[in-house]
Structures are given as structure tokens and as C-alpha cells.
Enzyme design. Structure first.
Site, short mmCIF file in Angstrom:
data_model
loop_
_atom_site.label_atom_id
_atom_site.label_comp_id
_atom_site.label_asym_id
_atom_site.label_seq_id
_atom_site.Cartn_x
_atom_site.Cartn_y
_atom_site.Cartn_z
N GLU A 1 0.87 -1.21 0.11
CA GLU A 1 -0.18 0.04 0.17
C GLU A 1 0.92 1.19 -0.02
OE1 GLU A 1 -2.45 0.87 3.42
OE2 GLU A 1 -3.99 1.37 2.39
N TYR B 1 -10.15 9.45 -26.17
CA TYR B 1 -11.11 8.58 -25.28
C TYR B 1 -12.57 8.97 -25.73
CZ TYR B 1 -6.82 8.79 -22.97
OH TYR B 1 -5.56 8.50 -22.47
N GLU C 1 -5.85 7.86 -10.08
CA GLU C 1 -6.84 7.24 -11.05
C GLU C 1 -6.59 5.92 -11.64
OE1 GLU C 1 -3.97 8.01 -13.10
OE2 GLU C 1 -4.81 9.97 -12.82
N HIS D 1 2.80 9.91 -19.66
CA HIS D 1 2.88 10.28 -18.21
C HIS D 1 3.74 9.69 -17.28
CE1 HIS D 1 -0.31 13.03 -19.27
NE2 HIS D 1 -1.12 12.06 -19.52
N ASP E 1 -7.01 13.17 -28.10
CA ASP E 1 -7.96 13.70 -26.96
C ASP E 1 -8.14 15.05 -27.15
OD1 ASP E 1 -5.13 13.79 -26.20
OD2 ASP E 1 -5.76 12.49 -24.15
N HIS F 1 -3.01 16.14 -23.06
CA HIS F 1 -2.31 16.17 -21.78
C HIS F 1 -0.71 16.55 -21.94
CE1 HIS F 1 -6.00 13.84 -21.16
NE2 HIS F 1 -6.39 14.68 -20.16
N ASP G 1 -0.73 15.08 -27.63
CA ASP G 1 -1.64 14.62 -26.73
C ASP G 1 -2.36 15.82 -26.16
OD1 ASP G 1 -2.50 11.91 -25.23
OD2 ASP G 1 -2.79 13.49 -23.84
N1 Q9C Z 1 -11.97 11.89 -14.29
C1 Q9C Z 1 -3.60 9.99 -21.43
O1 Q9C Z 1 -4.20 10.82 -22.19
N2 Q9C Z 1 -7.42 12.09 -15.62
N3 Q9C Z 1 -3.73 10.20 -20.03
C2 Q9C Z 1 -8.70 11.58 -15.98
C3 Q9C Z 1 -11.31 11.73 -15.66
C4 Q9C Z 1 -6.30 11.37 -16.08
C5 Q9C Z 1 -4.78 10.87 -19.50
C6 Q9C Z 1 -9.79 12.55 -15.32
C7 Q9C Z 1 -6.14 11.63 -17.60
C8 Q9C Z 1 -5.06 10.81 -17.98
C9 Q9C Z 1 -2.63 9.15 -21.76
ZN ZN Z 2 -4.19 12.45 -23.19
#
Ligand code: Q9C
Ligand code: ZN
Length: 341
Positions: free
Chosen positions: A106, A323, A117, A159, A284, A197, A195
């Protein structure tokens, strides 16, 4: 253009993602790669090939040995500890806390996770290993003279740092590919991350180096994941000063604004004169992506591909995010078709 793909990505099939305080079906799910593969076939983009096996060495050229071992064993250890759900971190190394690695699984999750997440599951390690082999095979194709190749990697990678996972990423496929090019004789590699992000992992891995130039176009980290890296002020350190370039952009950014940043990034890449261009290809940025806030339309991805082709460099496309699963195939393959036109 040849596509590298393996079904082994299906081994990454988490049941849960922590989102808004709920455990939901993960956005990063196996059907993503299937839709992209379907579109590759539908458009006759080119042959689809299995990856070769380059073993662990090129992964360990980027990632920490203990981290890799942790990813492999954490799901079984989590179960042995008596936990019933999928492995999700509940602690983290807060400010002024110790970086000594705990013994308990843990605590190790808190130590190795950069976000909460992403559940760790049986099969994740094997899928991440296969995804890295896809990227390495793509790199080998470029080295053998291909002008462009599409590595249909899943799970994504940008990431992941040398010793942290999160944001759906475990091994940094783009970084592993870049290092492989350098180890095979390339002098300079540019990584352009489109991307939505910020590619925090890739930035972190190469931040103090001049042999990899990292350029990222992304949602402003003041407003979106990964929140804690990706500001315009981050330009590299030490020998790497000047070899990191971030273009954070606000909610609702349309393609013309995004494209102006792309042109600036491409101009800097031209000055750098890399041997190879790696594209961290996330789609995305699409207007209906469920977790993102840019406003790109499907046709814009064709233009993006054409702009990338204007760099005139051997180009290794590596799949990252995206996504809106119904449109991910059209959008990703539009970039590749735009590149080839
Ligand atoms: N509640 C890539 O695009 N946050 N990763 C998600 C949803 C994490 C994205 C929020 C996003 C990660 C590879
Ligand atoms: Zn992304």
C-alpha cells in the site's frame, strides 16, 4: 505506412478508474486500440505487423529496475495483503515527507504513483511490456529506412516517468523509442507531444539533456491533468536548458490557435535538426473527448498530419490518448493520412 500492433494490449483491462470520487469503467479501455486498428484496415493505410521482442534492456535504459519489478508484482502482493479491489494508491509523498520506500504494498503504491486514477491489475505489466515492444519495433523500422511508421501502442506512455506510473501510463513508450534511436547511433531526437495532456513523464526523463528536444502542446496544467507540470516556464535544466518547450493552452482552444503553436514548435524542431521525429499521438484534443477541453474537429487531424509531414523528417508515430472511442479511429488515422498526402 506500416502499423505495428499486438493483441496483448487486451491484457490491460482494469475494471475501475477513480473518477470524481467514484469507481467508473476506465476511459482507457481495450476497445480504443481495436477501433484504431479497424480504421487502419478500413483505409488501407498499409500492412499491420506484430512487434519483435527486444527484451528488457531498452526498457531498463529508461526505467528504474525496482519500479519495473514493483509494477510486475504489485497486483499479486495487493491481493496477498488482503485487499479485495483493484490496487489504487491511498497515500502519497506529501511535501516535507520522507522519500524512503515503504515495505508494504500500500505504501509502495503511494511511492510509485504520480496520480490516483489508474488501477494496477494482473496483466497490466505484460500489456505495458508488449506496448513498449511495439514502440521499439517501430523505432527499428525507421532505423531500417522507413520514412514513417505507426506504433499502435496501448497502454499509453507519456505520463510515466523513470520511476512513476499514472495517468493510464506505465512504461514511457516514446522515451524508450527515443533512447533506442540514440543507442543505435542517432545524435539528436525530437519528441513532439500532441496529446491533449502534458507529457510530464517524457519531459521529466529528458529535462537535463540536450540530445532529446521535448515539445508539448497541451491543456494548461492550471486547469487540467497532470496539474503539477507543463508550464511555459519549464525550458530544461543544466545541459538541457533550452531543449524543453511547452505550449499550455486554455479551455475551448480551437484548431487555428492550436495550429499556431504547432507551427512555432515545428520551427524550433527545424532549427534543432533532429535525426528522427517522434510524435506522441494523442487525439484527446477532439471536440467531444469526454475528459478534455480543446475543440479540434476530425478534419483538423488531416491538417495536423500534413503540417507534421512538412518537417521532412523520418517520423515515428506513437499512440497515446484519445477517449471519444467512437471517433478515435478516424481521428488517429486522419493524422497518418494527412501526413502521407
Ligand atoms: N476523471 C492520457 O491521455 N485524468 N492520459 C482523468 C477523469 C487522467 C490521460 C480524469 C487523465 C490521463 C494518456
Ligand atoms: Zn491525453
Amino acid at each position: 505506412m506500416e502499423t505495428i500492433y499486438t493483441e496483448k494490449h487486451k491484457l490491460r483491462d482494469a475494471k475501475t478508474e477513480l473518477c470524481g470520487g467514484e469507481l467508473v469503467e476506465p476511459f482507457e479501455r481495450p476497445s480504443r486500440a481495436e477501433y484504431v486498428l479497424d480504421r487502419v484496415r478500413e483505409t488501407d493505410l498499409g500492412p499491420v505487423s506484430d512487434p519483435d521482442d527486444f527484451g528488457m534492456d531498452p526498457i531498463l535504459a529508461i526505467h528504474d529496475t525496482e519500479f519495473v519489478a514493483f509494477l510486475k508484482t504489485a497486483p499479486a502482493r495487493w491481493k496477498e495483503a488482503g485487499f479485495n479491489g483493484e490496487a489504487i494508491p491511498t497515500t502519497w509523498v506529501g511535501r516535507r515527507m520522507s522519500h524512503i520506500r515503504p515495505n508494504h504494498v500500500e505504501g509502495q503504491l503511494g511511492y510509485y504513483a504520480l496520480a490516483g486514477e489508474t488501477s494496477l491489475t494482473e496483466g497490466t505489466w505484460e500489456a505495458a511490456y508488449a506496448s513498449a515492444q511495439v514502440a521499439l519495433t517501430g523505432a527499428a523500422r525507421i532505423r531500417a529506412g522507413a520514412g514513417a511508421v505507426f506504433s499502435l501502442c496501448r497502454p499509453p506512455g507519456h505520463h510515466a516517468t523513470a520511476d512513476m506510473y499514472g495517468g493510464y501510463c506505465f512504461f514511457n513508450n516514446a522515451a524508450i523509442s527515443a533512447q533506442h534511436f540514440l543507442d543505435q547511433g542517432a545524435k539528436r531526437v525530437a519528441i513532439l507531444d500532441v496529446d491533449f495532456h502534458h507529457g510530464n513523464g517524457t519531459q521529466d526523463i529528458f529535462y537535463d539533456r540536450s540530445d532529446v528536444f521535448f515539445i508539448s502542446l497541451h491543456g494548461d496544467p492550471l486547469e487540467t491533468f497532470p496539474y503539477h507540470l507543463g508550464h511555459a516556464e519549464e525550458t530544461g535544466s543544466g545541459a538541457g536548458t533550452g531543449f524543453n518547450l511547452n505550449f499550455p493552452m486554455p479551455p475551448d482552444t480551437p484548431f487555428d490557435v492550436w495550429q499556431a503553436a504547432l507551427h512555432k514548435g515545428l520551427a524550433r524542431i527545424a532549427e534543432y535538426k533532429p535525426d528522427v521525429l517522434i510524435i506522441s499521438l494523442g487525439v484527446d484534443t477532439f471536440e467531444t473527448d469526454p475528459i478534455s477541453f480543446f475543440k479540434l474537429k476530425s478534419d483538423d487531424f488531416l491538417t495536423m498530419g500534413a503540417d507534421i509531414a512538412s518537417a521532412g523528417l523520418p517520423t515515428h508515430f506513437i499512440m497515446e490518448g484519445g477517449y471519444d472511442v467512437d471517433e478515435i479511429g478516424v481521428n488517429a488515422v486522419n493524422v497518418l493520412q494527412g501526413f502521407e498526402r
